[in-house]
Motif scaffolding. Sequence first.
Motif, PDB file in Angstrom:
ATOM      1  N   ALA A  31       0.828  -1.202   0.000  1.00  0.00           N
ATOM      2  CA  ALA A  31       0.000   0.000   0.000  1.00  0.00           C
ATOM      3  C   ALA A  31       0.864   1.254   0.000  1.00  0.00           C
ATOM      4  N   SER A  32       1.934   1.233   0.756  1.00  0.00           N
ATOM      5  CA  SER A  32       2.834   2.376   0.817  1.00  0.00           C
ATOM      6  C   SER A  32       3.472   2.640  -0.541  1.00  0.00           C
ATOM      7  N   GLY A  33       3.952   1.601  -1.169  1.00  0.00           N
ATOM      8  CA  GLY A  33       4.617   1.739  -2.456  1.00  0.00           C
ATOM      9  C   GLY A  33       3.684   2.086  -3.595  1.00  0.00           C
ATOM     10  N   ALA A  34       2.441   1.624  -3.518  1.00  0.00           N
ATOM     11  CA  ALA A  34       1.482   1.823  -4.613  1.00  0.00           C
ATOM     12  C   ALA A  34       0.512   2.969  -4.353  1.00  0.00           C
ATOM     13  N   GLY A  35       0.596   3.578  -3.183  1.00  0.00           N
ATOM     14  CA  GLY A  35      -0.378   4.616  -2.848  1.00  0.00           C
ATOM     15  C   GLY A  35      -1.788   4.052  -2.732  1.00  0.00           C
ATOM     16  N   ALA A  36      -1.879   2.837  -2.213  1.00  0.00           N
ATOM     17  CA  ALA A  36      -3.155   2.121  -2.133  1.00  0.00           C
ATOM     18  C   ALA A  36      -3.797   2.248  -0.755  1.00  0.00           C
ATOM     19  N   GLN A  37      -5.076   1.953  -0.715  1.00  0.00           N
ATOM     20  CA  GLN A  37      -5.820   1.900   0.542  1.00  0.00           C
ATOM     21  C   GLN A  37      -5.819   0.463   1.046  1.00  0.00           C
ATOM     22  N   LEU A  38      -5.744   0.301   2.356  1.00  0.00           N
ATOM     23  CA  LEU A  38      -5.792  -1.026   2.976  1.00  0.00           C
ATOM     24  C   LEU A  38      -7.212  -1.369   3.397  1.00  0.00           C
ATOM     25  N   MET A  39      -7.574  -2.642   3.213  1.00  0.00           N
ATOM     26  CA  MET A  39      -8.858  -3.141   3.696  1.00  0.00           C
ATOM     27  C   MET A  39      -8.629  -4.536   4.252  1.00  0.00           C
ATOM     28  N   GLU A  40      -8.767  -4.678   5.553  1.00  0.00           N
ATOM     29  CA  GLU A  40      -8.523  -5.967   6.182  1.00  0.00           C
ATOM     30  C   GLU A  40      -9.812  -6.764   6.323  1.00  0.00           C
ATOM     31  N   VAL A  41      -9.760  -8.018   5.889  1.00  0.00           N
ATOM     32  CA  VAL A  41     -10.853  -8.957   6.118  1.00  0.00           C
ATOM     33  C   VAL A  41     -10.782  -9.332   7.594  1.00  0.00           C
ATOM     34  N   GLY A  42     -11.901  -9.238   8.291  1.00  0.00           N
ATOM     35  CA  GLY A  42     -11.914  -9.468   9.736  1.00  0.00           C
ATOM     36  C   GLY A  42     -11.787 -10.927  10.139  1.00  0.00           C
ATOM     37  N   LEU A  43     -11.670 -11.148  11.437  1.00  0.00           N
ATOM     38  CA  LEU A  43     -11.497 -12.496  11.981  1.00  0.00           C
ATOM     39  C   LEU A  43     -12.651 -13.431  11.653  1.00  0.00           C
ATOM     40  N   GLU A  44     -13.821 -12.871  11.374  1.00  0.00           N
ATOM     41  CA  GLU A  44     -14.984 -13.680  10.998  1.00  0.00           C
ATOM     42  C   GLU A  44     -15.171 -13.736   9.488  1.00  0.00           C
ATOM     43  N   GLY A  45     -14.191 -13.229   8.745  1.00  0.00           N
ATOM     44  CA  GLY A  45     -14.253 -13.293   7.289  1.00  0.00           C
ATOM     45  C   GLY A  45     -15.089 -12.211   6.642  1.00  0.00           C
ATOM     46  N   ASN A  46     -15.343 -11.129   7.381  1.00  0.00           N
ATOM     47  CA  ASN A  46     -16.184 -10.061   6.851  1.00  0.00           C
ATOM     48  C   ASN A  46     -15.363  -8.827   6.516  1.00  0.00           C
ATOM     49  N   LEU A  47     -15.839  -8.076   5.529  1.00  0.00           N
ATOM     50  CA  LEU A  47     -15.226  -6.798   5.200  1.00  0.00           C
ATOM     51  C   LEU A  47     -15.711  -5.737   6.172  1.00  0.00           C
ATOM     52  N   PRO A  48     -14.960  -4.665   6.331  1.00  0.00           N
ATOM     53  CA  PRO A  48     -15.432  -3.559   7.168  1.00  0.00           C
ATOM     54  C   PRO A  48     -16.650  -2.894   6.520  1.00  0.00           C
ATOM     55  N   HIS A  49     -17.366  -2.119   7.308  1.00  0.00           N
ATOM     56  CA  HIS A  49     -18.538  -1.403   6.803  1.00  0.00           C
ATOM     57  C   HIS A  49     -18.160  -0.581   5.578  1.00  0.00           C
ATOM     58  N   GLY A  50     -18.910  -0.710   4.516  1.00  0.00           N
ATOM     59  CA  GLY A  50     -18.641   0.024   3.283  1.00  0.00           C
ATOM     60  C   GLY A  50     -17.573  -0.602   2.408  1.00  0.00           C
ATOM     61  N   GLY A  51     -17.070  -1.762   2.801  1.00  0.00           N
ATOM     62  CA  GLY A  51     -15.981  -2.397   2.072  1.00  0.00           C
ATOM     63  C   GLY A  51     -16.332  -2.785   0.647  1.00  0.00           C
ATOM     64  N   TRP A  52     -17.523  -3.350   0.450  1.00  0.00           N
ATOM     65  CA  TRP A  52     -17.907  -3.763  -0.905  1.00  0.00           C
ATOM     66  C   TRP A  52     -18.006  -2.553  -1.830  1.00  0.00           C
ATOM     67  N   ALA A  53     -18.528  -1.451  -1.327  1.00  0.00           N
ATOM     68  CA  ALA A  53     -18.626  -0.228  -2.140  1.00  0.00           C
ATOM     69  C   ALA A  53     -17.234   0.309  -2.459  1.00  0.00           C
ATOM     70  N   GLN A  54     -16.335   0.243  -1.495  1.00  0.00           N
ATOM     71  CA  GLN A  54     -14.965   0.714  -1.710  1.00  0.00           C
ATOM     72  C   GLN A  54     -14.283  -0.115  -2.799  1.00  0.00           C
ATOM     73  N   LEU A  55     -14.493  -1.426  -2.786  1.00  0.00           N
ATOM     74  CA  LEU A  55     -13.913  -2.281  -3.823  1.00  0.00           C
ATOM     75  C   LEU A  55     -14.533  -1.984  -5.182  1.00  0.00           C
ATOM     76  N   GLN A  56     -15.820  -1.675  -5.201  1.00  0.00           N
ATOM     77  CA  GLN A  56     -16.488  -1.351  -6.456  1.00  0.00           C
ATOM     78  C   GLN A  56     -15.906  -0.089  -7.083  1.00  0.00           C
ATOM     79  N   GLU A  57     -15.508   0.861  -6.264  1.00  0.00           N
ATOM     80  CA  GLU A  57     -14.955   2.129  -6.750  1.00  0.00           C
ATOM     81  C   GLU A  57     -13.501   2.014  -7.200  1.00  0.00           C
ATOM     82  N   ALA A  58     -12.828   0.949  -6.809  1.00  0.00           N
ATOM     83  CA  ALA A  58     -11.407   0.797  -7.131  1.00  0.00           C
ATOM     84  C   ALA A  58     -11.200   0.461  -8.600  1.00  0.00           C
TER      85      ALA A  58
END
Length: 125
Positions: free
Chosen positions: A24-51
């Motif tokens: 992320a540092s080298g590419a100027g990217a945003q980080l999104m961690e999949v949680g311990l239960e296998g879920n994306l953070p709130h708004g994660g699917w929309a964030q991926l759609q915009e990428a």
Amino acid sequence: MSEKIVVVYFSGFGHTTRVAESLASGAGAQLMEVGLEGNLPHGGWAQLQEAGAIIFGSPTYMGSTSWQFKKFMDESSSVWLKEGWKNKLAAAFTNSAGMNGDKASTLYALFTMSQQHGMLWVGTG
């Protein structure tokens, strides 16, 4: 195509987080961690759609992705139905403590998922 890059990853022991942060540092990217239960953070699917590009990262456990990342992969089928990631750039990374070739099968699983979505794979060459 959007120039936004998202690194979506799961890390069980922190090693994958360190690789994701470096990417992320080298590419100027945003980080999104999949949680311990296998879920994306709130708004994660929309964030991926915009990428414009998504970099997938999972540790290799027993020759494949972690179950948490596999859950994310399976849940992406709702995106697949709408061709939501078609023509987005895709790449992936993995790591493990094992010295054998189990990491290749994890990368192949991530590559296969990207191709199911109609993404454009970015390799190393």
